[in-house]
Design a protein around this motif. Structure first.
Motif, short mmCIF file in Angstrom:
data_model
loop_
_atom_site.label_atom_id
_atom_site.label_comp_id
_atom_site.label_asym_id
_atom_site.label_seq_id
_atom_site.Cartn_x
_atom_site.Cartn_y
_atom_site.Cartn_z
N ASN A 59 3.13 15.11 -3.33
CA ASN A 59 1.89 15.94 -3.16
C ASN A 59 0.66 15.72 -4.43
O ASN A 59 -0.58 15.69 -3.43
CB ASN A 59 2.60 17.43 -2.20
CG ASN A 59 3.08 16.75 -0.97
OD1 ASN A 59 2.29 16.58 0.11
ND2 ASN A 59 4.16 17.87 -1.48
N ALA A 60 1.45 16.21 -5.18
CA ALA A 60 -0.29 15.69 -6.31
C ALA A 60 -0.16 14.54 -6.33
O ALA A 60 -2.23 14.60 -6.05
CB ALA A 60 0.50 16.33 -7.28
N ALA A 61 0.06 13.16 -6.22
CA ALA A 61 -0.55 12.41 -6.35
C ALA A 61 -1.37 12.28 -4.85
O ALA A 61 -2.82 11.65 -5.40
CB ALA A 61 0.08 10.96 -6.53
N LEU A 62 -1.14 11.98 -3.61
CA LEU A 62 -2.34 12.05 -2.32
C LEU A 62 -2.67 13.09 -2.74
O LEU A 62 -4.25 12.89 -2.71
CB LEU A 62 -1.51 12.78 -1.53
CG LEU A 62 -1.20 12.84 -0.16
CD1 LEU A 62 -2.37 11.25 0.50
CD2 LEU A 62 -0.56 13.10 0.92
N LEU B 190 -6.09 11.03 -4.93
CA LEU B 190 -6.31 10.03 -3.86
C LEU B 190 -7.59 10.84 -2.89
O LEU B 190 -7.95 9.49 -2.60
CB LEU B 190 -5.17 8.65 -3.02
CG LEU B 190 -4.13 8.51 -4.07
CD1 LEU B 190 -3.56 7.77 -3.43
CD2 LEU B 190 -4.69 7.20 -4.65
N LEU B 191 -7.11 11.49 -2.23
CA LEU B 191 -7.92 12.44 -1.32
C LEU B 191 -8.71 12.92 -1.74
O LEU B 191 -9.60 13.22 -0.89
CB LEU B 191 -6.80 12.46 -0.05
CG LEU B 191 -5.84 12.17 0.64
CD1 LEU B 191 -5.24 13.03 1.47
CD2 LEU B 191 -6.44 10.90 1.03
N ALA B 192 -8.84 12.96 -3.24
CA ALA B 192 -9.94 14.06 -3.69
C ALA B 192 -11.65 13.06 -2.89
O ALA B 192 -11.94 12.20 -2.89
CB ALA B 192 -10.05 13.63 -5.54
N ALA B 193 -12.24 14.29 -2.91
CA ALA B 193 -13.46 13.60 -2.04
C ALA B 193 -14.31 12.80 -3.13
O ALA B 193 -15.06 11.37 -2.70
CB ALA B 193 -14.50 15.22 -3.09
N ALA B 194 -14.27 13.04 -4.84
CA ALA B 194 -14.94 11.83 -5.97
C ALA B 194 -13.90 10.36 -4.89
O ALA B 194 -14.98 9.62 -5.53
CB ALA B 194 -14.27 12.06 -6.67
#
Length: 85
Positions: free
Chosen positions: A25-28, A31-35
């Motif tokens: 979940n932390a890795a996802l 990956l999905l961060a706005a940056a």
């Protein structure tokens, strides 16, 4: 004939469906961060939508002729990704 069914799922659906661990979940989330949004758009859609254009050009290509010709076959060839039998 190949039939592909795409079922849309939200990221929260995916987390539950696949039983993500705390680390997954932390890795996802990273990956999905706005940056990273621009990177994903370029990766998935190309810089000008090329990937979508290629996919749309294949709609209705039930026989896959361009692909078996690339590999030197004169007609459609049945195959199996795993050991068939």
């Amino acid at each position: 004939m190949l039939t592909i069914t795409v079922t849309p799922r939200t990221t929260d659906d995916m987390r539950a469906f696949y039983g993500f661990t705390k680390e997954q979940n932390a890795a996802l989330d990273r990956l999905l961060a706005a940056a990273n949004q621009e990177m994903w758009n370029t990766l998935l859609y190309g810089s000008g939508g090329e990937i979508v254009a290629v996919a749309l050009s294949q709609v209705g290509n039930a026989g896959g002729q361009p692909y078996w010709i690339w590999y030197g076959f004169s007609s459609r060839v049945e195959w199996c990704a795993n050991e068939c039998g």
